[in-house]
Design a protein around this motif. Structure first.
Motif, short mmCIF file in Angstrom:
data_model
loop_
_atom_site.label_atom_id
_atom_site.label_comp_id
_atom_site.label_asym_id
_atom_site.label_seq_id
_atom_site.Cartn_x
_atom_site.Cartn_y
_atom_site.Cartn_z
N PHE A 97 0.89 -1.51 0.17
CA PHE A 97 0.27 0.33 -0.17
C PHE A 97 0.52 1.16 -0.64
O PHE A 97 1.34 1.09 0.34
CB PHE A 97 -1.13 -0.09 1.34
CG PHE A 97 -1.53 1.16 1.27
CD1 PHE A 97 -2.81 1.54 0.74
CD2 PHE A 97 -1.34 1.87 2.33
CE1 PHE A 97 -4.04 2.43 0.49
CE2 PHE A 97 -2.19 3.09 1.98
CZ PHE A 97 -3.60 3.53 1.54
N TRP A 99 0.55 5.64 -0.43
CA TRP A 99 -0.16 6.81 -0.16
C TRP A 99 0.89 8.10 -0.58
O TRP A 99 1.82 8.05 -1.07
CB TRP A 99 -0.93 7.22 1.38
CG TRP A 99 -1.78 7.77 1.19
CD1 TRP A 99 -2.07 8.84 1.76
CD2 TRP A 99 -3.29 7.72 0.50
NE1 TRP A 99 -3.03 9.39 1.77
CE2 TRP A 99 -3.69 8.20 0.77
CE3 TRP A 99 -3.76 6.39 -0.79
CZ2 TRP A 99 -5.22 8.95 0.12
CZ3 TRP A 99 -4.18 6.81 -1.15
CH2 TRP A 99 -5.43 7.52 -1.37
N ARG A 151 3.54 2.97 4.74
CA ARG A 151 2.19 3.51 6.19
C ARG A 151 3.57 3.61 6.89
O ARG A 151 2.95 4.56 8.19
CB ARG A 151 1.52 2.07 6.18
CG ARG A 151 0.04 2.36 5.38
CD ARG A 151 -0.54 1.51 5.65
NE ARG A 151 -0.13 0.17 6.44
CZ ARG A 151 -0.43 -0.87 7.27
NH1 ARG A 151 -1.78 -0.66 7.81
NH2 ARG A 151 -0.28 -2.23 6.66
N THR A 152 4.70 3.10 7.24
CA THR A 152 5.62 3.24 7.87
C THR A 152 6.18 4.76 8.07
O THR A 152 6.94 5.63 9.04
CB THR A 152 6.73 1.94 8.46
OG1 THR A 152 6.77 1.47 7.18
CG2 THR A 152 6.96 0.69 8.97
N MET A 173 4.58 6.94 6.82
CA MET A 173 3.74 7.75 7.09
C MET A 173 2.83 8.07 9.10
O MET A 173 2.11 9.00 9.26
CB MET A 173 1.74 7.71 6.03
CG MET A 173 1.50 7.87 4.68
SD MET A 173 0.41 7.74 4.06
CE MET A 173 0.26 6.24 4.49
N ASP A 174 3.96 7.20 9.23
CA ASP A 174 3.67 6.86 10.36
C ASP A 174 5.27 7.98 11.28
O ASP A 174 5.93 7.45 11.49
CB ASP A 174 3.79 5.27 11.37
CG ASP A 174 4.07 4.98 12.69
OD1 ASP A 174 3.99 6.01 13.55
OD2 ASP A 174 5.02 4.23 13.27
N ARG A 209 5.23 4.57 15.64
CA ARG A 209 4.81 3.62 16.59
C ARG A 209 4.98 2.03 15.99
O ARG A 209 4.55 1.45 16.62
CB ARG A 209 3.43 4.21 16.86
CG ARG A 209 3.45 5.84 17.30
CD ARG A 209 1.54 5.39 18.12
NE ARG A 209 0.89 5.68 17.36
CZ ARG A 209 -0.21 5.39 17.85
NH1 ARG A 209 -0.61 5.22 18.96
NH2 ARG A 209 -1.10 5.30 16.93
N TYR A 210 4.68 2.11 14.61
CA TYR A 210 4.56 0.54 14.22
C TYR A 210 5.93 0.31 13.39
O TYR A 210 5.36 -0.83 12.93
CB TYR A 210 3.79 0.69 13.25
CG TYR A 210 2.65 1.27 13.25
CD1 TYR A 210 1.38 0.36 14.09
CD2 TYR A 210 2.26 2.68 13.37
CE1 TYR A 210 0.31 1.67 15.14
CE2 TYR A 210 0.69 3.26 13.76
CZ TYR A 210 -0.41 3.04 14.58
OH TYR A 210 -0.93 2.99 14.98
N ASP A 251 -6.32 0.11 10.93
CA ASP A 251 -4.62 0.91 10.43
C ASP A 251 -4.88 1.97 10.66
O ASP A 251 -5.71 3.20 9.64
CB ASP A 251 -5.32 0.82 9.07
CG ASP A 251 -4.00 1.32 7.33
OD1 ASP A 251 -2.81 1.02 8.23
OD2 ASP A 251 -4.34 1.86 6.23
N GLY A 252 -4.21 2.46 11.22
CA GLY A 252 -3.25 3.62 12.26
C GLY A 252 -3.35 5.00 10.39
O GLY A 252 -3.89 6.16 10.03
N PRO A 253 -2.42 4.59 10.51
CA PRO A 253 -1.76 5.28 9.09
C PRO A 253 -2.09 5.85 8.13
O PRO A 253 -2.20 6.66 7.38
CB PRO A 253 0.30 4.86 8.85
CG PRO A 253 -0.19 3.78 10.29
CD PRO A 253 -1.11 3.42 10.68
N GLY A 254 -2.89 4.40 7.66
CA GLY A 254 -2.96 4.81 6.28
C GLY A 254 -4.66 4.79 6.01
O GLY A 254 -5.26 5.31 4.74
#
Lengths: 180, 454
Positions: A84, A86, A94-95, A97-98, A102-103, B103-106
């Motif tokens: 995914f 973005w 997603r990491t 965007m974090d 945290r993840y 799904d927090g970030p996405g």
């Protein structure tokens, strides 16, 4: 029910209750936000409208590398498990965007468990690194050369896009691919 | 109060909100469908928004997760066309919360929550009574009136959103300076749009734009209730969200806010728009179509679910999530990273400008040509991660000699550094430079022309 003008009393009472409850929750969290009372209350997230609560003067993303038993370095983050994407150019995982990382650890653990290297050339050590750079380096070259005219070394030139790194964490890996 | 909440009215404006919300969340979760397993299932990489709390839903295996996601898409489609509207809204609200919290970030963010409020409030309204399959099937409901309170709650909710956002901005030290907007425009994930870059090139607009944002967000919740001002406020809100949508990449936030503003459109406004079809008010329903509709709904739902799961099974069979091949990294590059070299001094600085006046955190007035007797001000905006720095401000004359120097230590907690040089009559005309040095290293320079006083 034919019309809203002839609602039964029970229905009206339920509506009044819903209206009161909803407005009360909204007002409570609005006042809470106004006085700056923010705590670790996840329910507040559903009623607090604090859009734009922060900004960052630097951009960053987490990277992770594993060193295998024979000394080879492999990329753990970004990983093939992260399909995914973005962001404006569709490249951010997603990491990425974090913002608070945290993840990062949980993702690395999952990648280690799923890695083929665990069988023949296991990963023995992991480096988690923050890659960061000044926000102005996100500008395209043409805009950068037009707007950033003050640096003595690169005035009027294209964007130098320098990057910097900080080790966030490093750890040994036990057999089986989990952090020690 | 009774009139405000319980006046009977047509549900047409809420029907428009319903259609918009349905379409937007259909898009939002539709683009995530190919990544459903990665985002929301225990076989992928779930990143719960509130880990370790009651609001951390269980991450299920890929098959039930895919079933939930498929059911959500079906429910959102049903919401859009108004088919079993209330149950579909409740299903959509429930599943999107479940998946979003995984799904927090996405996936999960403030606009998701705004969407959940809208779906919840729409579910207690009669938004399915107009422009919907429900209205076609069950003509008893078509064109009837319903109490205004769900629409009123959506209106009050929007006022609360604007007020809360305004209060948050007011409490931020650097909002009014335009810094927050400036750095947001540069953000590597949601900034750097074409319009955002244009705004960045006209940074003098950012301060006034920030003030205008605050004025709008504070005035909307008050003035929108005045009938004469309603359309003006709605036009401002639309312009505000279109501008945000063009300047920042914030997913469906702007379209969602535009759609929710339709709750402020009255039925009389819609009646003036002749392009919108008027719901059929004939009452020829005999109940047969209602029963058939339920049967068709359930059948299509089951078929959709089966098709989605077969597709997902086919897709997953090629993935091999348990034996991924990791890319080899260049060992020298990794070693360079591990050295943790500190940033170059100039990279602790974000902006440097000179001017004949300082207004808050910007310079203004003359920037190129100064006259004797004026003061030239220098202003530097630093990045937040800078250490404590010894700053030297140098005024260099046309002949290269140092005409003046100001030294000060800047604590790591300060974001701005300023200095001012009075251009006295003794300084000869010519090309001058202001140089800023940090810990002895030159980090910024600007030139200006000094002319004799006319």
């Amino acid at each position: 029910m034919q019309s809203g003008t002839r609602q039964p009393h029970l229905r009206r009472a339920a509506a009044v209750f819903c209206i009161g409850l909803y407005l009360l929750a909204n007002v409570f969290f609005l006042v809470r936000n106004s006085v700056g009372a923010t705590g670790p209350d996840p329910w507040a997230y559903f009623f607090t409208w604090d859009m734009y609560p922060f900004y960052r003067t630097t951009s960053s993303r987490p990277l992770a590398f594993g060193r295998t038993k024979n000394g080879t370095c492999v990329e753990l983050l970004p990983s093939p498990l992260q399909e995914f994407r973005w962001g404006l150019d569709g490249t951010a995982t997603r990491t990425d965007m974090d913002r608070g990382f945290r993840y990062t650890s949980s993702t690395i653990r999952k990648v280690l468990r799923s890695s083929k290297h665990a069988d023949h050339n296991p990963i023995v050590h992991v480096y988690v690194i923050e890659e960061y750079w000044p926000a102005r380096f996100n500008l395209p070259d043409d805009v950068y050369s037009r707007t950033i005219d003050w640096p003595p070394r690169s005035a009027g030139q294209s964007n130098p896009r320098r990057k910097y790194w900080k080790v966030l964490e490093e750890f040994d890996v036990e057999f089986g691919g989990t952090g020690r | 109060m009774k009139t405000f909440f319980f006046t009977p009215e047509s549900p047409r404006s809420l029907a428009l909100v319903r259609i918009g919300v349905g379409l937007l969340f259909l898009y939002e979760f539709g683009v995530r469908w190919p990544y459903s397993v990665e985002l929301y299932s225990s076989d992928g990489l779930p990143m719960p928004f509130f880990p370790g709390t009651l609001l951390e839903p269980a991450a299920l295996g890929w098959l039930p997760t895919s079933a939930l996601h498929a059911a959500l898409l079906f429910a959102l489609l049903a919401v859009t066309i108004g088919w079993y509207t209330t149950p579909s809204l409740l299903i959509a609200c429930l599943i999107s919360t479940w998946l979003g919290l995984l799904d927090g970030p996405g996936t999960f963010n403030k606009y998701s929550v705004i969407g959940l409020h809208l779906m919840m409030l729409l579910s207690v309204s009669r938004c399915g009574w107009a422009w919907s399959v429900d209205a076609l099937v069950d003509r008893r409901t078509s064109c009837h009136l319903a109490a205004a309170w769900p629409r009123r709650l959506i209106q009050l909710f929007l006022c609360n959103v604007y007020l809360g956002a305004a209060i948050t901005k007011l409490r931020m030290a650097h909002f009014m300076t335009g810094d927050l907007v400036e750095f947001s425009l540069l953000d590597n994930h949601w900034g750097c749009t074409a319009f955002g870059l244009w705004l960045f090139e006209h940074r003098e607009l950012l301060g006034p734009a920030s003030v205008a944002t605050l004025v709008f967000e504070f005035s909307f919740p008050v003035l929108v209730w005045i009938p004469r001002l309603r359309w003006m406020l709605l036009a401002c809100a639309a312009a505000f969200h279109v501008t945000i949508g063009m300047a920042l990449h914030l997913g469906i936030f702007s379209p969602l806010m535009l759609v929710s503003l339709l709750a402020f459109v009255n039925d009389s406004d819609l009646s003036r728009l002749r392009i919108l079809p008027t719901p059929d008010s004939s009452t020829t329903d005999d109940g047969r179509w209602r029963r058939r509709s339920l049967l068709i709904y359930v059948t299509l739902f089951c078929l959709w679910l089966v098709a989605a799961l077969v597709y997902r099974q086919y897709q997953e069979s090629y993935k091999g999530r348990d034996s991924i091949e990791l890319a080899t990294a260049d060992g020298n590059v990794v070693e360079t990273m591990l050295l943790e070299q500190k940033p170059a001094y100039e990279d602790y600085f974000h902006r440097f400008e000179i001017g004949s006046r300082i207004n808050g955190f910007r310079t203004s007035g003359e920037t190129q040509q100064f006259q004797s007797g004026m003061t030239v001000h220098g202003l530097a905006r630093l990045a937040d991660n800078h250490p404590s720095l010894d700053l030297d401000w140098l005024l260099i004359a046309a002949d290269g000699r140092e005409a003046a120097r100001l030294s000060k230590t800047l604590d790591a907690s300060f974001a701005y550094a300023t200095a001012g040089f009075e251009l006295t009559e003794e300084l000869p005309p010519g090309q001058y430079r202001i140089i800023l040095m940090a810990d002895g290293y030159e980090v910024a320079r600007k030139s200006f022309q000094l002319e004799p006083r006319h």
